[in-house]
Write a protein that holds these residues in place. Structure first.
Motif, PDB file in Angstrom:
ATOM      1  N   LEU A  17     -53.678  97.585  22.917  1.00  0.00           N
ATOM      2  CA  LEU A  17     -53.766  96.719  21.519  1.00  0.00           C
ATOM      3  C   LEU A  17     -55.143  95.734  21.633  1.00  0.00           C
ATOM      4  CD1 LEU A  17     -49.864  95.654  20.946  1.00  0.00           C
ATOM      5  CD2 LEU A  17     -51.246  97.481  20.066  1.00  0.00           C
ATOM      6  N   ARG A  18     -55.763  95.710  22.744  1.00  0.00           N
ATOM      7  CA  ARG A  18     -56.834  94.818  22.710  1.00  0.00           C
ATOM      8  C   ARG A  18     -56.579  93.664  22.654  1.00  0.00           C
ATOM      9  NH1 ARG A  18     -58.839  99.564  24.858  1.00  0.00           N
ATOM     10  NH2 ARG A  18     -59.852 100.885  23.375  1.00  0.00           N
ATOM     11  N   ASP A  19     -57.745  92.704  22.417  1.00  0.00           N
ATOM     12  CA  ASP A  19     -57.701  91.314  22.257  1.00  0.00           C
ATOM     13  C   ASP A  19     -58.329  90.687  21.146  1.00  0.00           C
ATOM     14  OD1 ASP A  19     -56.647  88.833  23.103  1.00  0.00           O
ATOM     15  OD2 ASP A  19     -57.444  89.014  25.247  1.00  0.00           O
ATOM     16  N   PRO A  41     -53.174  97.031  30.023  1.00  0.00           N
ATOM     17  CA  PRO A  41     -53.694  95.508  30.597  1.00  0.00           C
ATOM     18  C   PRO A  41     -55.295  95.822  30.580  1.00  0.00           C
ATOM     19  CG  PRO A  41     -52.863  96.763  32.485  1.00  0.00           C
ATOM     20  CD  PRO A  41     -52.529  97.769  31.169  1.00  0.00           C
ATOM     21  N   ASN A  42     -55.702  96.915  30.227  1.00  0.00           N
ATOM     22  CA  ASN A  42     -57.155  96.947  30.577  1.00  0.00           C
ATOM     23  C   ASN A  42     -58.083  96.247  29.574  1.00  0.00           C
ATOM     24  OD1 ASN A  42     -56.661  99.023  28.540  1.00  0.00           O
ATOM     25  ND2 ASN A  42     -58.187 100.151  29.109  1.00  0.00           N
ATOM     26  N   LEU A  43     -58.023  94.758  29.859  1.00  0.00           N
ATOM     27  CA  LEU A  43     -58.834  94.021  28.714  1.00  0.00           C
ATOM     28  C   LEU A  43     -59.904  93.656  29.839  1.00  0.00           C
ATOM     29  CD1 LEU A  43     -56.183  91.369  27.707  1.00  0.00           C
ATOM     30  CD2 LEU A  43     -56.670  93.785  26.455  1.00  0.00           C
ATOM     31  N   ALA A 106     -62.227 105.538  36.516  1.00  0.00           N
ATOM     32  CA  ALA A 106     -61.804 106.589  35.860  1.00  0.00           C
ATOM     33  C   ALA A 106     -61.916 106.689  34.362  1.00  0.00           C
ATOM     34  CB  ALA A 106     -60.273 106.899  36.012  1.00  0.00           C
ATOM     35  N   THR A 107     -61.806 105.227  33.932  1.00  0.00           N
ATOM     36  CA  THR A 107     -61.936 105.239  32.343  1.00  0.00           C
ATOM     37  C   THR A 107     -62.208 103.678  31.800  1.00  0.00           C
ATOM     38  OG1 THR A 107     -60.410 105.535  30.612  1.00  0.00           O
ATOM     39  CG2 THR A 107     -59.406 104.727  32.142  1.00  0.00           C
ATOM     40  N   THR A 108     -62.365 103.661  30.559  1.00  0.00           N
ATOM     41  CA  THR A 108     -62.533 102.545  29.978  1.00  0.00           C
ATOM     42  C   THR A 108     -61.896 101.180  30.499  1.00  0.00           C
ATOM     43  OG1 THR A 108     -62.530 103.676  27.863  1.00  0.00           O
ATOM     44  CG2 THR A 108     -62.694 100.963  27.610  1.00  0.00           C
ATOM     45  N   GLY A 109     -62.698 100.256  30.905  1.00  0.00           N
ATOM     46  CA  GLY A 109     -61.888  99.018  31.783  1.00  0.00           C
ATOM     47  C   GLY A 109     -61.209  99.426  32.886  1.00  0.00           C
ATOM     48  N   ILE A 136     -49.530 105.605  35.785  1.00  0.00           N
ATOM     49  CA  ILE A 136     -50.745 106.119  36.472  1.00  0.00           C
ATOM     50  C   ILE A 136     -51.544 106.781  35.410  1.00  0.00           C
ATOM     51  CG2 ILE A 136     -51.464 107.809  38.142  1.00  0.00           C
ATOM     52  CD1 ILE A 136     -49.089 107.354  39.775  1.00  0.00           C
ATOM     53  N   HIS A 137     -52.799 106.467  35.285  1.00  0.00           N
ATOM     54  CA  HIS A 137     -53.692 107.117  34.883  1.00  0.00           C
ATOM     55  C   HIS A 137     -54.336 108.049  35.953  1.00  0.00           C
ATOM     56  CE1 HIS A 137     -57.602 107.865  32.221  1.00  0.00           C
ATOM     57  NE2 HIS A 137     -57.635 108.468  33.290  1.00  0.00           N
ATOM     58  N   GLY A 138     -53.905 109.365  35.848  1.00  0.00           N
ATOM     59  CA  GLY A 138     -53.934 110.380  36.838  1.00  0.00           C
ATOM     60  C   GLY A 138     -55.158 111.193  36.678  1.00  0.00           C
ATOM     61  N   CYS A 263     -67.597 105.366  23.623  1.00  0.00           N
ATOM     62  CA  CYS A 263     -66.660 105.298  24.350  1.00  0.00           C
ATOM     63  C   CYS A 263     -65.458 106.247  24.150  1.00  0.00           C
ATOM     64  CB  CYS A 263     -65.888 103.715  23.971  1.00  0.00           C
ATOM     65  SG  CYS A 263     -67.044 102.471  24.172  1.00  0.00           S
ATOM     66  N   ALA A 264     -64.567 106.266  24.997  1.00  0.00           N
ATOM     67  CA  ALA A 264     -63.193 107.048  25.255  1.00  0.00           C
ATOM     68  C   ALA A 264     -62.238 106.370  24.608  1.00  0.00           C
ATOM     69  CB  ALA A 264     -63.078 107.544  26.707  1.00  0.00           C
ATOM     70  N   GLY A 265     -61.568 107.021  23.535  1.00  0.00           N
ATOM     71  CA  GLY A 265     -60.490 106.540  23.092  1.00  0.00           C
ATOM     72  C   GLY A 265     -60.183 107.130  21.654  1.00  0.00           C
ATOM     73  N   ILE A 266     -58.914 107.281  21.209  1.00  0.00           N
ATOM     74  CA  ILE A 266     -58.546 107.702  19.643  1.00  0.00           C
ATOM     75  C   ILE A 266     -57.634 106.618  19.167  1.00  0.00           C
ATOM     76  CG2 ILE A 266     -57.461 109.532  18.491  1.00  0.00           C
ATOM     77  CD1 ILE A 266     -58.742 111.565  20.471  1.00  0.00           C
TER      78      ILE A 266
END
Ligand code: DOR
Ligand code: ZN
Length: 340
Positions: A17-19, A41-43, A106-109, A136-138, A263-266
């Motif tokens: 949901l971002r910030d 929680p990857n803010l 591994a990824t964004t944030g 887990i982001h596996g 950036c990665a994300g859909i």
């Protein structure tokens, strides 16, 4: 033919949901479709303490119109330095529903993520004791491993040994994308489950690369070959309680996607249910949609099922090219189901 389907209100077990302004822009879309959501929680900086989790929850609630009955479920971001006591306190105080393991880089944030699971073994043991799920982001992050192999290798190197070492720990293998992941979860004990995104039901890697490079089809874990998509889809529609809905909706402003290093994300939140149900319909599995969307997740987390219902019916949903500054999943397409 089923033309209308009423199901118990669903939840999204994985969303970003971002910030700030982006939170205000995107959160209402999730709250319109879902009763609850596991909010990642990857803010920047990430949500690592109970105080930060509580404050983030308040910002999310403030971003959602009061008329929408929505409960954000907050997740702690694990780092090499995470304190087991802080996790246990956050869980006991109802702030942290779960904790997320991002392998570092591994990824964004994920820059503050865990460099070696051995570094947080004490935290994970404590989580197993108190029944706090590990999300887990596996993917392995080794530079010499091909990006299309990173999920499958993570199972052998990290996940399988972890499941064996902590058999009581509840684990959600997030956003699975491979036949190997679907098989591993299906064969694992009942405390291991997986979320599945809409994009990994609909697209394979061609969507990113054929006819031009398409940054809006790029997310992590990256879409794989067609046989993997079919295996993930079979898992989602199988009726197994180990597989449930988690959109991984991950909005990025258009200029950060359409860039030399995009950036990665859909961003799939606005039409997530319409997207999922289309896949279940195509596979003749509408009778299994409610389990996937509304029942398997809460049962795994040990939370009550939602009380209200939502009705979907056959009919055109036209997906716009843009929603504010973000390009949504299925942009420009017409989906065959709509929310009543
Ligand atoms: O595509 C992704 N986007 N995968 C992730 O793991 C993170 C997410 C994001 O936060 O943008
Ligand atoms: Zn995610």
């Amino acid at each position: 033919m089923t033309d209308r389907l009423t199901i118990r209100r669903p939840d999204d077990w994985h969303v970003h949901l971002r910030d700030g302004a982006m939170l205000a822009h995107v959160a209402p879309y999730t709250a319109r479709q879902f009763a609850r959501a596991i909010v990642m929680p990857n803010l920047s900086p990430p949500v690592t303490t109970v105080a930060e989790g509580r404050a983030y929850r308040e910002r999310i609630v403030a971003a959602i119109p009061a008329a929408l009955d929505f409960t954000p479920l907050i997740v702690a971001y694990l780092t090499d330095g995470t304190d087991a006591e802080e996790m246990a306190r956050g869980h006991a105080e109802g702030v942290f529903t779960a904790a997320k393991l991002y392998p570092a880089h591994a990824t964004t944030g994920s820059a503050h993520g865990v460099t070696d699971v051995a570094n947080i073994m004490g935290v994970l043991e404590r989580m197993a004791d108190i029944g706090m799920p590990l999300l887990i982001h596996g993917e392995v992050t080794d530079h010499d491993v091909d990006i299309f192999d990173r999920e499958a290798l993570f199972i052998d190197r990290t996940l399988a040994p972890l499941v064996a070492r902590l058999p009581e720990l509840k684990i959600v293998f997030e956003h699975i994308t491979t036949a190997e992941a679907a098989q591993f979860v299906a064969d694992a004990p009942a405390n291991v489950a997986a979320t599945i995104t809409p994009q990994h039901l609909h697209i394979n890697r061609n969507a990113m690369l054929v006819g031009g490079i398409r940054p809006h089809a790029y997310c992590l874990p990256v879409a794989k070959r067609e046989h993997h998509r079919l295996a993930v889809r079979a898992a989602a529609t199988s009726g197994s309680p180990k597989f449930f809905l988690g959109t991984d909706s991950a909005p990025h402003a258009v200029h950060t996607k359409e860039a030399p290093c995009g950036c990665a994300g859909i961003f799939n939140a606005p039409f997530a249910l319409e997207s999922y149900i289309a896949a279940f319909d195509e596979d003749g599995a509408l009778d299994r949609f409610e389990g996937f969307a509304s029942e398997h997740g809460p049962r795994f987390y040990g939370l009550p099922l939602n009380q209200g219902t939502i009705t979907l019916e056959r009919g055109a949903t036209v997906v716009p090219d843009r929603i504010g500054d973000v390009v949504p999943f299925h942009a420009g397409e017409t989906l065959g189901w709509r929310i009543v």
